[in-house]
Design a protein around this motif. Structure first.
Motif, PDB file in Angstrom:
ATOM      1  N   PHE A 240      74.280 -75.933 -31.706  1.00 57.60           N
ATOM      2  CA  PHE A 240      73.323 -75.568 -30.658  1.00 57.60           C
ATOM      3  C   PHE A 240      72.000 -75.307 -31.383  1.00 57.60           C
ATOM      4  O   PHE A 240      71.956 -74.472 -32.293  1.00 57.60           O
ATOM      5  N   HIS A 241      70.955 -76.020 -31.040  1.00 61.96           N
ATOM      6  CA  HIS A 241      69.698 -75.858 -31.766  1.00 61.96           C
ATOM      7  C   HIS A 241      68.506 -76.029 -30.841  1.00 61.96           C
ATOM      8  O   HIS A 241      68.655 -76.491 -29.708  1.00 61.96           O
ATOM      9  N   ARG A 242      67.348 -75.627 -31.314  1.00 58.59           N
ATOM     10  CA  ARG A 242      66.128 -75.653 -30.498  1.00 58.59           C
ATOM     11  C   ARG A 242      64.924 -75.782 -31.423  1.00 58.59           C
ATOM     12  O   ARG A 242      65.071 -75.700 -32.653  1.00 58.59           O
ATOM     13  N   VAL A 243      63.758 -75.967 -30.826  1.00 58.24           N
ATOM     14  CA  VAL A 243      62.537 -76.048 -31.633  1.00 58.24           C
ATOM     15  C   VAL A 243      61.568 -74.966 -31.160  1.00 58.24           C
ATOM     16  O   VAL A 243      61.235 -74.894 -29.971  1.00 58.24           O
ATOM     17  N   ARG A 244      61.163 -74.118 -32.093  1.00 58.24           N
ATOM     18  CA  ARG A 244      60.243 -73.027 -31.789  1.00 58.24           C
ATOM     19  C   ARG A 244      59.251 -72.917 -32.936  1.00 58.24           C
ATOM     20  O   ARG A 244      59.648 -72.858 -34.096  1.00 58.24           O
ATOM     21  N   THR A 245      57.974 -72.929 -32.623  1.00 57.60           N
ATOM     22  CA  THR A 245      56.949 -72.964 -33.664  1.00 57.60           C
ATOM     23  C   THR A 245      55.990 -71.786 -33.504  1.00 57.60           C
ATOM     24  O   THR A 245      54.931 -71.915 -32.871  1.00 57.60           O
ATOM     25  N   PRO A 246      56.370 -70.616 -34.077  1.00 57.96           N
ATOM     26  CA  PRO A 246      55.535 -69.416 -33.910  1.00 57.96           C
ATOM     27  C   PRO A 246      54.104 -69.579 -34.427  1.00 57.96           C
ATOM     28  O   PRO A 246      53.206 -68.888 -33.960  1.00 57.96           O
ATOM     29  N   SER A 247      53.872 -70.498 -35.366  1.00 60.58           N
ATOM     30  CA  SER A 247      52.500 -70.665 -35.857  1.00 60.58           C
ATOM     31  C   SER A 247      51.648 -71.475 -34.880  1.00 60.58           C
ATOM     32  O   SER A 247      50.453 -71.664 -35.111  1.00 60.58           O
ATOM     33  N   ASN A 248      52.270 -71.938 -33.790  1.00 64.63           N
ATOM     34  CA  ASN A 248      51.549 -72.691 -32.746  1.00 64.63           C
ATOM     35  C   ASN A 248      50.811 -73.934 -33.243  1.00 64.63           C
ATOM     36  O   ASN A 248      49.817 -74.352 -32.652  1.00 64.63           O
ATOM     37  N   ARG A 249      51.324 -74.525 -34.335  1.00 63.86           N
ATOM     38  CA  ARG A 249      50.670 -75.733 -34.844  1.00 63.86           C
ATOM     39  C   ARG A 249      51.327 -76.994 -34.297  1.00 63.86           C
ATOM     40  O   ARG A 249      52.456 -76.949 -33.816  1.00 63.86           O
ATOM     41  N   GLU A 250      50.618 -78.112 -34.402  1.00 63.30           N
ATOM     42  CA  GLU A 250      51.262 -79.385 -34.050  1.00 63.30           C
ATOM     43  C   GLU A 250      52.224 -79.756 -35.174  1.00 63.30           C
ATOM     44  O   GLU A 250      52.104 -79.263 -36.304  1.00 63.30           O
ATOM     45  N   ARG A 251      53.156 -80.630 -34.862  1.00 66.86           N
ATOM     46  CA  ARG A 251      54.258 -80.845 -35.796  1.00 66.86           C
ATOM     47  C   ARG A 251      54.778 -82.273 -35.656  1.00 66.86           C
ATOM     48  O   ARG A 251      54.842 -82.808 -34.554  1.00 66.86           O
ATOM     49  N   PHE A 252      55.133 -82.860 -36.798  1.00 69.52           N
ATOM     50  CA  PHE A 252      55.787 -84.174 -36.792  1.00 69.52           C
ATOM     51  C   PHE A 252      57.188 -84.015 -37.376  1.00 69.52           C
ATOM     52  O   PHE A 252      57.359 -83.293 -38.372  1.00 69.52           O
ATOM     53  N   THR A 253      58.177 -84.689 -36.791  1.00 69.80           N
ATOM     54  CA  THR A 253      59.502 -84.736 -37.430  1.00 69.80           C
ATOM     55  C   THR A 253      60.065 -86.141 -37.296  1.00 69.80           C
ATOM     56  O   THR A 253      59.658 -86.916 -36.434  1.00 69.80           O
ATOM     57  N   VAL A 254      61.020 -86.426 -38.176  1.00 66.93           N
ATOM     58  CA  VAL A 254      61.764 -87.673 -38.075  1.00 66.93           C
ATOM     59  C   VAL A 254      63.236 -87.301 -38.035  1.00 66.93           C
ATOM     60  O   VAL A 254      63.695 -86.481 -38.832  1.00 66.93           O
ATOM     61  N   LEU A 255      63.956 -87.909 -37.100  1.00 62.54           N
ATOM     62  CA  LEU A 255      65.389 -87.668 -36.966  1.00 62.54           C
ATOM     63  C   LEU A 255      66.108 -88.993 -37.115  1.00 62.54           C
ATOM     64  O   LEU A 255      65.597 -90.015 -36.650  1.00 62.54           O
ATOM     65  N   PHE A 256      67.263 -88.954 -37.722  1.00 64.42           N
ATOM     66  CA  PHE A 256      68.105 -90.156 -37.762  1.00 64.42           C
ATOM     67  C   PHE A 256      69.459 -89.788 -37.202  1.00 64.42           C
ATOM     68  O   PHE A 256      70.027 -88.750 -37.561  1.00 64.42           O
ATOM     69  N   THR A 257      69.963 -90.614 -36.296  1.00 57.97           N
ATOM     70  CA  THR A 257      71.259 -90.303 -35.691  1.00 57.97           C
ATOM     71  C   THR A 257      72.284 -91.354 -36.077  1.00 57.97           C
ATOM     72  O   THR A 257      71.954 -92.535 -36.284  1.00 57.97           O
ATOM     73  N   LEU A 258      73.514 -90.884 -36.165  1.00 60.05           N
ATOM     74  CA  LEU A 258      74.667 -91.761 -36.335  1.00 60.05           C
ATOM     75  C   LEU A 258      75.517 -91.507 -35.103  1.00 60.05           C
ATOM     76  O   LEU A 258      75.799 -90.345 -34.771  1.00 60.05           O
ATOM     77  N   ALA A 259      75.863 -92.563 -34.378  1.00 62.67           N
ATOM     78  CA  ALA A 259      76.600 -92.384 -33.122  1.00 62.67           C
ATOM     79  C   ALA A 259      77.459 -93.616 -32.882  1.00 62.67           C
ATOM     80  O   ALA A 259      77.215 -94.672 -33.472  1.00 62.67           O
ATOM     81  N   HIS A 260      78.463 -93.479 -32.003  1.00 58.37           N
ATOM     82  CA  HIS A 260      79.276 -94.650 -31.668  1.00 58.37           C
ATOM     83  C   HIS A 260      78.385 -95.699 -31.017  1.00 58.37           C
ATOM     84  O   HIS A 260      77.493 -95.366 -30.240  1.00 58.37           O
ATOM     85  N   LYS A 261      78.638 -96.957 -31.340  1.00 60.60           N
ATOM     86  CA  LYS A 261      77.842 -98.043 -30.756  1.00 60.60           C
ATOM     87  C   LYS A 261      78.022 -98.022 -29.244  1.00 60.60           C
ATOM     88  O   LYS A 261      79.074 -97.587 -28.746  1.00 60.60           O
ATOM     89  N   GLU A 262      77.013 -98.516 -28.531  1.00 58.99           N
ATOM     90  CA  GLU A 262      77.072 -98.514 -27.081  1.00 58.99           C
ATOM     91  C   GLU A 262      78.363 -99.181 -26.612  1.00 58.99           C
ATOM     92  O   GLU A 262      78.755-100.224 -27.145  1.00 58.99           O
ATOM     93  N   GLY A 263      79.018 -98.560 -25.654  1.00 60.56           N
ATOM     94  CA  GLY A 263      80.238 -99.150 -25.094  1.00 60.56           C
ATOM     95  C   GLY A 263      81.507 -98.777 -25.850  1.00 60.56           C
ATOM     96  O   GLY A 263      82.603 -99.041 -25.355  1.00 60.56           O
ATOM     97  N   VAL A 264      81.382 -98.178 -27.035  1.00 63.26           N
ATOM     98  CA  VAL A 264      82.582 -97.786 -27.791  1.00 63.26           C
ATOM     99  C   VAL A 264      82.981 -96.367 -27.377  1.00 63.26           C
ATOM    100  O   VAL A 264      82.155 -95.450 -27.440  1.00 63.26           O
ATOM    101  N   GLU A 265      84.208 -96.210 -26.923  1.00 61.96           N
ATOM    102  CA  GLU A 265      84.669 -94.887 -26.506  1.00 61.96           C
ATOM    103  C   GLU A 265      84.782 -93.939 -27.701  1.00 61.96           C
ATOM    104  O   GLU A 265      85.196 -94.348 -28.784  1.00 61.96           O
ATOM    105  N   VAL A 266      84.442 -92.683 -27.469  1.00 63.61           N
ATOM    106  CA  VAL A 266      84.580 -91.670 -28.520  1.00 63.61           C
ATOM    107  C   VAL A 266      85.928 -90.997 -28.315  1.00 63.61           C
ATOM    108  O   VAL A 266      86.234 -90.537 -27.218  1.00 63.61           O
TER     109      VAL A 266
END
Ligand SMILES: O=C(O)CCC(=O)C(=O)O
Ligand SMILES: [Fe+2]
Length: 319
Positions: A240-266
């Motif tokens: 469980f996670h969230r994004v909170r930036t107390p310094s009130n600055r703008e921010r850039f992030t990059v995320l990479f996900t690994l997930a089941h291919k579309e249509g493949v049951e988990v």
């Protein structure tokens, strides 16, 4: 709570350091559904500068109509392409499918920059290759650490696809809460989150306690998504996670996900279901589940995954 870091520099299967890394990664994933790893070779100073000093600022500075050329027809944030400023957010984001494939990145870049942008493509592909490697390592360490045999890990890996999400957050819309993204579980197997200079990522460590993960160069946060909770038959909780930036600055992030291919049951890995660990979740279509979660009644549940596909649904309490 101080978050422990696992050093993954030079850690390769079967070589020295693999067993210790496996124990540490698995322990953190089982306890919290996330692990913070140190691996500065995966994003050295030059690549970091190319990503956060150039590629992302250049992308998000493009006129809205250029970014919109990549958007999905229904502007869904679950589909590849651009999504901008959903109500109540200052967040805009570009989702790229298979970002370690140069041709796939090029197709998106050509829509953004019809005149071409070779440097953007090269930067993204280099980063994506390193991140894919890192994610596969963490996924393999976790599954092996839970006792899944190597051939089952390999078969599992064969069902997965890879995505990148490049994000820009303006200053938080509410300067008091400083919240930029509300608490959520990712619907992935694992997501690696790359932060840069500006704080934001916070992970829930139980009992209503949130811990900020500092944006330290050379460190990466890998969060478990709901697919990993199903695949590991509940051994690894979703983070469980969230994004909170107390310094009130703008921010850039990059995320990479690994997930089941579309249509493949988990579904739960067979090696993790036995008498002592009865099946907790029925097989799941991520597309159907996501529709229910984001656009139907799913968001009303405290534990939506359990409410949707839990074998015992009784305690999937309504929030
Ligand atoms: O930007 C971050 O640090 C995390 C964003 C996130 O959790 C998400 O996009 O799912
Ligand atoms: Fe997330």
């Amino acid at each position: 709570m101080e978050i422990a870091k696992v050093d993954l520099r030079g850690v390769v299967p079967g070589k020295q350091g693999w067993e210790a890394a496996r124990a540490a990664v698995t322990a953190s994933m089982v306890a919290h559904g996330f692990v913070v790893v140190a691996h500065d070779d995966a994003l050295g100073p030059d690549l970091r500068r190319a990503v956060f000093g150039r590629a992302l600022p250049e992308l998000f500075a493009l006129p809205a109509e250029a970014k919109q050329r990549t958007a999905a027809a229904d502007s869904s944030f679950l589909k590849a392409g651009y999504v901008g400023h959903l109500p109540g957010t200052a967040w805009e984001s570009l989702l790229v499918d298979e970002p370690s494939d140069a041709a796939a990145v090029r197709r998106v870049a050509d829509l953004l920059w019809p005149e071409g942008n070779t440097e953007f493509c090269e930067t993204m592909v280099s980063l994506a290759k390193n991140m894919l490697n890192l994610q596969e390592t963490v996924e393999a360490l976790t599954l092996e650490g839970l006792g899944v045999p190597a051939e089952s890990v390999r078969a599992h890996m064969g069902m997965l696809g890879h995505c990148a999400r490049l994000s820009h957050y303006g200053a938080p819309p509410d300067a008091e809460t400083c919240m930029s993204m509300r608490p959520h579980y990712d619907n992935t197997l694992v997501t690696v989150i790359v932060q840069h200079e500006v704080e934001g990522l916070e992970v829930h460590v139980g009992g209503g306690r949130w811990v900020a993960v500092p944006p330290e160069p050379g460190t990466f946060t890998i969060v478990a998504g709901e697919q990993l909770r199903v695949a590991t038959n509940g051994r690894v909780p979703a983070c469980f996670h969230r994004v909170r930036t107390p310094s009130n600055r703008e921010r850039f992030t990059v995320l990479f996900t690994l997930a089941h291919k579309e249509g493949v049951e988990v579904r739960a890995l067979e090696d993790l279901v036995d008498e002592e660990h009865p099946l907790l979740f029925n097989p799941l279509s991520i597309e159907e589940y996501s529709k229910w979660l984001y656009w139907e009644e799913g968001h009303k549940f405290e534990d939506p995954l359990k409410a949707y596909c839990g074998v015992n649904k009784d305690d999937g309490a309504v929030a």
